[in-house]
Design a protein around this motif. Structure first.
Motif, PDB file in Angstrom:
ATOM      1  N   TYR A  82       0.834  -1.204   0.000  1.00  0.00           N
ATOM      2  CA  TYR A  82       0.000   0.000   0.000  1.00  0.00           C
ATOM      3  C   TYR A  82       0.868   1.253   0.000  1.00  0.00           C
ATOM      4  CZ  TYR A  82      -3.497   3.422   1.325  1.00  0.00           C
ATOM      5  OH  TYR A  82      -4.307   4.522   1.346  1.00  0.00           O
ATOM      6  N   ILE A  83       1.942   1.246   0.772  1.00  0.00           N
ATOM      7  CA  ILE A  83       2.850   2.392   0.802  1.00  0.00           C
ATOM      8  C   ILE A  83       3.501   2.588  -0.563  1.00  0.00           C
ATOM      9  CG2 ILE A  83       5.025   3.229   1.782  1.00  0.00           C
ATOM     10  CD1 ILE A  83       4.124   1.956   4.444  1.00  0.00           C
ATOM     11  N   LEU A  85       2.250   1.661  -3.404  1.00  0.00           N
ATOM     12  CA  LEU A  85       1.197   2.140  -4.290  1.00  0.00           C
ATOM     13  C   LEU A  85       0.962   3.630  -4.115  1.00  0.00           C
ATOM     14  CD1 LEU A  85      -1.088   1.432  -6.303  1.00  0.00           C
ATOM     15  CD2 LEU A  85      -2.552   1.117  -4.320  1.00  0.00           C
ATOM     16  N   MET A  86       0.962   4.122  -2.890  1.00  0.00           N
ATOM     17  CA  MET A  86       0.750   5.545  -2.647  1.00  0.00           C
ATOM     18  C   MET A  86       1.907   6.371  -3.212  1.00  0.00           C
ATOM     19  SD  MET A  86      -2.148   5.618  -1.423  1.00  0.00           S
ATOM     20  CE  MET A  86      -2.314   7.315  -0.977  1.00  0.00           C
ATOM     21  N   ILE A  87       3.113   5.834  -3.146  1.00  0.00           N
ATOM     22  CA  ILE A  87       4.257   6.544  -3.716  1.00  0.00           C
ATOM     23  C   ILE A  87       4.173   6.548  -5.235  1.00  0.00           C
ATOM     24  CG2 ILE A  87       6.765   6.433  -4.017  1.00  0.00           C
ATOM     25  CD1 ILE A  87       6.905   5.416  -1.130  1.00  0.00           C
ATOM     26  N   ARG A  92       1.511   6.312  -7.082  1.00  0.00           N
ATOM     27  CA  ARG A  92       0.302   6.951  -7.627  1.00  0.00           C
ATOM     28  C   ARG A  92       0.481   8.465  -7.663  1.00  0.00           C
ATOM     29  NH1 ARG A  92      -5.091   6.442  -4.478  1.00  0.00           N
ATOM     30  NH2 ARG A  92      -4.380   4.323  -4.239  1.00  0.00           N
ATOM     31  N   ARG A  93       1.297   8.883  -8.566  1.00  0.00           N
ATOM     32  CA  ARG A  93       1.479  10.313  -8.797  1.00  0.00           C
ATOM     33  C   ARG A  93       0.639  10.700  -9.983  1.00  0.00           C
ATOM     34  NH1 ARG A  93       7.669  10.094  -9.178  1.00  0.00           N
ATOM     35  NH2 ARG A  93       7.040  10.731 -11.223  1.00  0.00           N
TER      36      ARG A  93
END
Length: 145
Positions: free
Chosen positions: A75-76, A78-80, A82-83
């Motif tokens: 998840y971390i 993915l958050m990085i 997802r720009r």
């Protein structure tokens, strides 16, 4: 691989190249299926071995905790990743420009070195170019803020 594709397109052998790539992709897919089976059996064997040592409940809770930790890490990531697409496209363009520029510089390096040996004052040209490039980037960074 990209250079092979470009040369095959120019020589007219792109169909053979794509057929070979399709065969390789199918083989990789089959290898991936076998790898997933291998991973499943290894995890099952690990679970049975740890269950014989620690008990079934403790082993199941340990596997659950490991899966939760893996989900949090993914998840971390993915958050990085997802720009905004605009930033990703800009980064991709910058990498493409840098790779083309580096290939051009390396291919012209012997000619440049001969020229520099003859006239030492030519060393000022790349230094001035780097200075101008740095100034333009600094101004564009200030303008974006």
């Amino acid at each position: 691989m990209l250079t092979q594709l470009i040369t095959k397109i120019f020589t007219g052998e792109a169909g053979v190249f794509f057929a070979r790539m399709r065969t390789v992709a199918i083989l990789y897919a089959v290898m991936g299926i076998f790898a997933l089976g291998l991973l499943g059996f290894l995890l099952g064997a690990l679970f049975i071995w740890l269950a014989s040592i620690y008990g079934a409940l403790a082993t199941a809770l340990g596997f659950a905790a490991a899966c939760l930790l893996g989900l949090v890490v993914l998840y971390i990531v993915l958050m990085i990743a997802r720009r905004p697409p605009k930033d990703r496209a800009s980064d991709r363009l910058q990498r493409d420009i840098a790779s083309v520029a580096s290939v051009a510089a390396i291919s012209n390096l012997p000619l440049l070195m001969r020229s520099v040996r003859r006239r030492r004052s030519l060393l000022l040209v790349p230094v001035a170019g780097i200075g101008i490039f740095a100034a333009v980037r600094a101004l564009s960074a200030i303008r974006r803020r």
